[in-house]
Design a protein around this motif. Structure first.
Motif, PDB file in Angstrom:
ATOM      1  N   UNK A 206      50.681 -25.052  55.609  1.00 10.21           N
ATOM      2  CA  UNK A 206      50.531 -24.609  54.225  1.00 10.21           C
ATOM      3  C   UNK A 206      50.112 -25.737  53.308  1.00 10.21           C
ATOM      4  N   UNK A 207      50.680 -26.933  53.531  1.00 14.80           N
ATOM      5  CA  UNK A 207      50.320 -28.097  52.711  1.00 14.80           C
ATOM      6  C   UNK A 207      48.853 -28.469  52.907  1.00 14.80           C
ATOM      7  N   UNK A 208      48.402 -28.456  54.148  1.00 15.45           N
ATOM      8  CA  UNK A 208      46.998 -28.765  54.447  1.00 15.45           C
ATOM      9  C   UNK A 208      46.063 -27.764  53.754  1.00 15.45           C
ATOM     10  N   UNK A 209      46.373 -26.475  53.874  1.00 14.58           N
ATOM     11  CA  UNK A 209      45.535 -25.440  53.253  1.00 14.58           C
ATOM     12  C   UNK A 209      45.580 -25.575  51.735  1.00 14.58           C
ATOM     13  N   UNK A 210      46.771 -25.832  51.188  1.00 11.79           N
ATOM     14  CA  UNK A 210      46.895 -25.945  49.734  1.00 11.79           C
ATOM     15  C   UNK A 210      46.061 -27.097  49.193  1.00 11.79           C
ATOM     16  N   UNK A 211      46.108 -28.257  49.839  1.00  9.37           N
ATOM     17  CA  UNK A 211      45.386 -29.416  49.310  1.00  9.37           C
ATOM     18  C   UNK A 211      43.874 -29.200  49.348  1.00  9.37           C
ATOM     19  N   UNK A 212      43.369 -28.615  50.428  1.00  7.74           N
ATOM     20  CA  UNK A 212      41.930 -28.324  50.476  1.00  7.74           C
ATOM     21  C   UNK A 212      41.556 -27.287  49.420  1.00  7.74           C
ATOM     22  N   UNK A 213      42.385 -26.266  49.264  1.00  9.50           N
ATOM     23  CA  UNK A 213      42.104 -25.233  48.267  1.00  9.50           C
ATOM     24  C   UNK A 213      42.176 -25.813  46.851  1.00  9.50           C
ATOM     25  N   UNK A 214      43.101 -26.742  46.631  1.00  2.64           N
ATOM     26  CA  UNK A 214      43.243 -27.345  45.302  1.00  2.64           C
ATOM     27  C   UNK A 214      42.006 -28.157  44.937  1.00  2.64           C
ATOM     28  N   UNK A 215      41.430 -28.857  45.914  1.00  2.00           N
ATOM     29  CA  UNK A 215      40.203 -29.614  45.652  1.00  2.00           C
ATOM     30  C   UNK A 215      39.077 -28.665  45.249  1.00  2.00           C
ATOM     31  N   UNK A 216      38.973 -27.531  45.955  1.00  2.00           N
ATOM     32  CA  UNK A 216      37.943 -26.552  45.616  1.00  2.00           C
ATOM     33  C   UNK A 216      38.238 -25.887  44.277  1.00  2.00           C
TER      34      UNK A 216
END
Length: 337
Positions: A206-216
């Motif tokens: 979840x942390x990995x997905x969140x950080x990539x999504x936050x950049x986008x």
């Protein structure tokens, strides 16, 4: 106080005191965040400069420390140019919507125990609503500028937000399941019984997905397709100048701070740390947020910009399935344990 009792009931006096406390909290939070926004630009230029073996800003003050102040003064006095064929009312209000929606998200962030402007039970949902609202400012700017470059930037931003807000929301479902709440203060407290006082390890996917999504979500490199200097010049705000441009610029950096704060609260234990730091209850919170903001700079200096079809494929074919897998794993573990 005796003078107030002559004219107002005790309940009214308490209401006035509560309103005054909230106003003071708002002033403190907005002031501190805007100062961070100003110097986030300075540190970004410095960090990326050193990563690229150059010095960054050096001329205004010692090691360029006064560069953000010089930039602010320059933008304040620059001419505010408005395209002749622009839809002027929408053109005027678009950067205000982007900035106000970003600042509104600060209301529910707990910076340390007991310090939050609005401790509501749907804090996470409120932040998602405000981040979606900020996109309207970008879309309106792209439409109102009456420019093909701006219009394409606005369209890209709308498609990007629809794609990556889904994965971002799903990435936090595991956190909600473990904490049993949408209240951000309760989420921090729920992490105290986990390794290192964080949800990071049980929610690493979840942390990995969140950080990539936050950049986008914040339109940062390598996902900065709505701005894309190489093909769209500056994208949705290409026709903006002066203070209106500065409002968009500030909204982007506030978005970075908010996304870093959400990751800190939901995955990294918020204000909790391995030991207490006296007199500075928010020290661990700041350290974690600073590290995540540095991560934004590091990614920008390292990776090239994605092609647009690759960006969409990453969101729909990789991040959304990963976030659904994270929900499944979290549910299975909760049932078994």
């Amino acid at each position: 106080m005796n003078f107030l009792n002559m004219y107002f009931s005790p309940g009214t006096i308490d209401l006035f005191i509560n309103i005054a406390i909230i106003v003071i909290k708002i002033a403190v939070v907005v002031g501190v965040v805007m100062l961070h926004v100003a110097y986030a630009t300075y540190f970004e230029r410095k960090v990326i400069g050193h990563m690229q073996v150059r010095l960054g800003p050096m001329r205004v003050g010692p090691h360029g420390i006064l560069q953000p102040i010089a930039d602010g003064i320059k933008l304040f006095f620059k001419e505010d140019i408005i395209p002749a064929n622009a839809d002027k009312p929408i053109f005027y209000i678009a950067p205000v919507i982007a900035l106000v929606s970003a600042l509104s998200s600060l209301a529910v962030l707990p910076f340390f125990e007991g310090f939050v402007i609005a401790n509501i039970n749907i804090g996470l949902l409120f932040i998602f609503a405000m981040s979606s609202l900020g996109t309207y400012g970008i879309i309106m700017a792209g439409w109102a500028s009456n420019s093909k470059y701006s219009f394409l930037g606005g369209l890209r931003s709308s498609a990007q937000v629809i794609s990556y807000e889904i994965s971002m929301g799903l990435s936090l479902v595991g956190v909600m399941m473990l904490a049993g709440s949408l209240n951000l203060t309760e989420i921090v407290k729920a992490q105290e019984s986990y390794p290192l006082g964080m949800f990071l390890f049980p929610q690493i996917i979840g942390f990995f997905v969140f950080m990539l999504s936050a950049i986008a979500e914040t339109n940062r490199a390598p996902f900065d397709l709505p701005e894309a200097e190489s093909e769209l010049v500056a994208g949705y705000f290409v026709e903006y100048s002066g203070m209106r441009f500065a409002l968009f610029f500030a909204a982007e950096y506030i978005g970075m701070i908010i996304m870093s704060s959400i990751a800190t609260v939901c995955f990294l234990g918020g204000w909790n740390g391995p030991f207490d730091i006296p007199y500075v209850p928010f020290a661990w919170f700041l350290v974690k947020v600073y590290f995540l903001i540095f991560f934004y700079y590091w990614v920008r200096a390292t990776l090239p910009r994605y092609r647009y079809d690759h960006l969409m494929a990453l969101g729909w074919k990789v991040l959304i399935p990963l976030s659904l897998l994270n929900i499944l794993i979290t549910g299975i573990v909760k049932v078994l344990l």
